[in-house]
Enzyme design. Structure first.
Site, PDB file in Angstrom:
ATOM      1  N   ALA A   1       0.795  -1.233   0.000  1.00  0.00           N
ATOM      2  CA  ALA A   1       0.000   0.000   0.000  1.00  0.00           C
ATOM      3  C   ALA A   1       0.835   1.296   0.000  1.00  0.00           C
ATOM      4  O   ALA A   1       0.652   2.155  -0.878  1.00  0.00           O
ATOM      5  CB  ALA A   1      -0.980  -0.031   1.169  1.00  0.00           C
TER       6      ALA A   1
ATOM      7  N   ARG B   1      -5.055   0.078  -9.240  1.00  0.00           N
ATOM      8  CA  ARG B   1      -5.413  -0.954  -8.244  1.00  0.00           C
ATOM      9  C   ARG B   1      -6.422  -0.332  -7.278  1.00  0.00           C
ATOM     10  O   ARG B   1      -6.218   0.800  -6.821  1.00  0.00           O
ATOM     11  CB  ARG B   1      -4.186  -1.472  -7.471  1.00  0.00           C
ATOM     12  CG  ARG B   1      -3.344  -2.453  -8.272  1.00  0.00           C
ATOM     13  CD  ARG B   1      -2.318  -3.147  -7.402  1.00  0.00           C
ATOM     14  NE  ARG B   1      -2.836  -4.364  -6.786  1.00  0.00           N
ATOM     15  CZ  ARG B   1      -2.158  -5.076  -5.873  1.00  0.00           C
ATOM     16  NH1 ARG B   1      -0.958  -4.685  -5.476  1.00  0.00           N
ATOM     17  NH2 ARG B   1      -2.668  -6.177  -5.367  1.00  0.00           N
TER      18      ARG B   1
ATOM     19  N   GLN C   1       4.234 -13.441  -1.836  1.00  0.00           N
ATOM     20  CA  GLN C   1       4.991 -12.288  -1.312  1.00  0.00           C
ATOM     21  C   GLN C   1       5.782 -12.665  -0.057  1.00  0.00           C
ATOM     22  O   GLN C   1       6.834 -12.081   0.216  1.00  0.00           O
ATOM     23  CB  GLN C   1       4.037 -11.131  -0.958  1.00  0.00           C
ATOM     24  CG  GLN C   1       3.417 -10.428  -2.147  1.00  0.00           C
ATOM     25  CD  GLN C   1       2.064 -11.009  -2.497  1.00  0.00           C
ATOM     26  OE1 GLN C   1       1.820 -12.198  -2.292  1.00  0.00           O
ATOM     27  NE2 GLN C   1       1.192 -10.200  -3.039  1.00  0.00           N
TER      28      GLN C   1
ATOM     29  N   ASP D   1      -4.157  -2.601   3.743  1.00  0.00           N
ATOM     30  CA  ASP D   1      -4.319  -1.817   2.516  1.00  0.00           C
ATOM     31  C   ASP D   1      -5.350  -0.713   2.703  1.00  0.00           C
ATOM     32  O   ASP D   1      -5.328   0.302   2.018  1.00  0.00           O
ATOM     33  CB  ASP D   1      -4.704  -2.726   1.352  1.00  0.00           C
ATOM     34  CG  ASP D   1      -3.484  -3.522   0.934  1.00  0.00           C
ATOM     35  OD1 ASP D   1      -3.189  -4.534   1.599  1.00  0.00           O
ATOM     36  OD2 ASP D   1      -2.793  -3.085  -0.005  1.00  0.00           O
TER      37      ASP D   1
ATOM     38  N   LYS E   1      -4.042  -8.456   2.668  1.00  0.00           N
ATOM     39  CA  LYS E   1      -3.804  -9.581   1.756  1.00  0.00           C
ATOM     40  C   LYS E   1      -4.685 -10.778   2.091  1.00  0.00           C
ATOM     41  O   LYS E   1      -4.864 -11.128   3.255  1.00  0.00           O
ATOM     42  CB  LYS E   1      -2.311  -9.950   1.845  1.00  0.00           C
ATOM     43  CG  LYS E   1      -1.839 -11.091   0.984  1.00  0.00           C
ATOM     44  CD  LYS E   1      -2.226 -10.988  -0.461  1.00  0.00           C
ATOM     45  CE  LYS E   1      -1.813  -9.694  -1.118  1.00  0.00           C
ATOM     46  NZ  LYS E   1      -2.572  -9.442  -2.388  1.00  0.00           N
TER      47      LYS E   1
HETATM   48  O1  MRU Z   1      -1.082  -7.345  -3.352  1.00  0.00           O
HETATM   49  P1  MRU Z   1      -0.010  -6.676  -2.552  1.00  0.00           P
HETATM   50  O2  MRU Z   1       1.268  -7.419  -2.497  1.00  0.00           O
HETATM   51  O3  MRU Z   1       0.155  -5.220  -2.953  1.00  0.00           O
HETATM   52  O4  MRU Z   1      -0.602  -6.661  -1.068  1.00  0.00           O
HETATM   53  C1  MRU Z   1       0.140  -6.060  -0.051  1.00  0.00           C
HETATM   54  C2  MRU Z   1      -0.463  -6.252   1.283  1.00  0.00           C
HETATM   55  O5  MRU Z   1      -1.535  -6.793   1.435  1.00  0.00           O
HETATM   56  C3  MRU Z   1       0.272  -5.660   2.446  1.00  0.00           C
HETATM   57  O6  MRU Z   1       0.037  -6.405   3.587  1.00  0.00           O
HETATM   58  C4  MRU Z   1      -0.238  -4.225   2.669  1.00  0.00           C
HETATM   59  O7  MRU Z   1      -0.150  -3.469   1.501  1.00  0.00           O
HETATM   60  C5  MRU Z   1       0.511  -3.533   3.734  1.00  0.00           C
HETATM   61  S1  MRU Z   1       2.186  -3.344   3.274  1.00  0.00           S
HETATM   62  C6  MRU Z   1       2.959  -2.216   4.115  1.00  0.00           C
END
Ligand code: MRU
Length: 352
Positions: free
Chosen positions: A48, A89, A196, A237, A248
């Site tokens: 995010a 997104r 990830q 997010d 996520k």
């Molecule tokens: O799909 P992504 O990899 O962008 O999802 C990221 C996440 O869900 C993280 O947990 C969230 O952005 C917080 S990161 C500081």
């Protein structure tokens, strides 16, 4: 090295291509707004706060690329860049938050003419990126107070330096605890389908020298029940006004298992991730990504599923606020009732 930075010479947005990690650490240079939007959509940059910074730099880049000679024409070009970037997104509110902030700066500078607008946008994008690093370090200190020497922690997705401009949110808390000399051990959820955890969080922990083991997402419940886990740490997010957390996919099941076993469930997020306009998580848009991300897992080079299989691929889920023990922000650790503590935290951050 920062995840994302500004190249004033070209001009371009430079970022680590996270699709290639951990095999290859490669920096790519994005020279158009469409390239920045595609990098966000295809997750060359993700997380995010990192996509918030990418949107800010992309918007500033639009100012540099515009051939407009009047402020009105420049603002038109900037508006179409904002539309493109905003659509890249949907779930992380940091993206819209960053664009709103830069659009405000463009409006405030318009009376000084197009050149002033262009310059102010670059300065603001740089400021936003610098602030992100400072905020993460503050969250690290606030959250590390919740971690004890010897703790084993479960972490989901990637919330480290790669998910931000630098340092990280939930992983930033783990880093600070480690830097303070606390011995921590991390069980890293692999985080299907984009992995990830296995690809990025493991790579970061390896770099910082923090002990870890990768687990499959569905092993988390087993470990939470074993009595060996001190806390679960995740990022966010978007956090709705009542404390519901979009994060996520898999976060909700993790929170359920943590709650059932009385293990604290901590969400670590800057106030830029809090969306007071949405009363609850029900209003948060959930991105559904291409089924190929689920289906293209291969075994000996062959897809694991029958070729005619269909798949569903929601990228995020909502964890209801009653499962969230605390939300760590840059202005402090917030506890329920979140409708009150989140509003206060956002206002306090805005005053600073
Ligand atoms: O799909 P992504 O990899 O962008 O999802 C990221 C996440 O869900 C993280 O947990 C969230 O952005 C917080 S990161 C500081």
């Amino acid at each position: 090295m920062r995840t994302i930075s500004w190249d004033s010479e070209t001009p371009a947005v430079r970022l680590i291509d996270q699709r290639l990690l951990p095999e290859k650490l490669e920096i790519i240079s994005l020279r158009t707004v469409d390239e920045v939007a595609a990098a966000i959509r295809q997750m060359a940059i993700r997380g995010a706060p990192a996509i918030g910074a990418a949107a800010a730099y992309g918007y500033a880049l639009a100012g540099q690329l515009s051939l407009a000679t009047t402020v009105e024409a420049l603002l038109d070009d900037l508006e179409s860049a904002a539309v493109t970037l905003r659509a890249s997104r949907p779930t992380a509110v940091n993206l819209a938050w960053a664009l709103d902030r830069l659009q405000g700066v463009a409006q405030a500078a318009r009376k000084h003419g197009p050149e002033a607008v262009r310059e102010r946008l670059i300065e603001e994008a740089q400021r936003l990126a610098d602030e992100d690093v400072e905020i993460n370090q503050r969250m690290g200190c606030n959250g590390a107070a919740l971690i004890n020497d010897g703790d084993t922690l479960i972490h989901h997705c990637n919330t480290g330096a790669l998910a931000t401009v630098d340092y990280g949110t939930a992983l930033g808390v783990i880093r600070t605890a480690h830097e303070q000399g606390k011995r921590v051990h991390v069980l890293v959820d692999e985080t299907r389908p984009r992995l990830q955890g296995a690809r990025l969080t493991a790579w970061e922990l390896e770099t910082y020298g923090i002990p870890y083991e990768i687990i499959t997402d569905n092993a988390a419940g087993h470990f939470l029940r074993s009595g060996q886990i001190a806390a679960v740490l995740v990022g966010a997010d978007r956090v709705a006004a009542n404390g519901d957390v979009a994060n996520k996919i898999g976060t909700y099941m993790l929170a359920l298992a943590a709650g059932d076993n009385d293990v604290p469930f901590y969400c670590v997020a800057p106030t830029s991730t809090i969306d007071l306009n949405l009363p609850s998580g029900k209003q948060i848009p959930i991105e559904e990504r291409d089924p190929s991300e689920v289906l293209e897992l291969t075994r000996r080079g062959k897809p694991i599923a029958p070729s005619s299989s269909k798949a569903r691929n929601p990228a995020f889920d909502i964890t209801p606020h009653h499962l969230v023990t605390a939300i760590v922000t840059e202005v402090g650790v917030l506890y329920p009732p979140y409708t009150e503590t989140l509003t206060r935290a956002v206002h306090e951050a805005q005053r600073k």
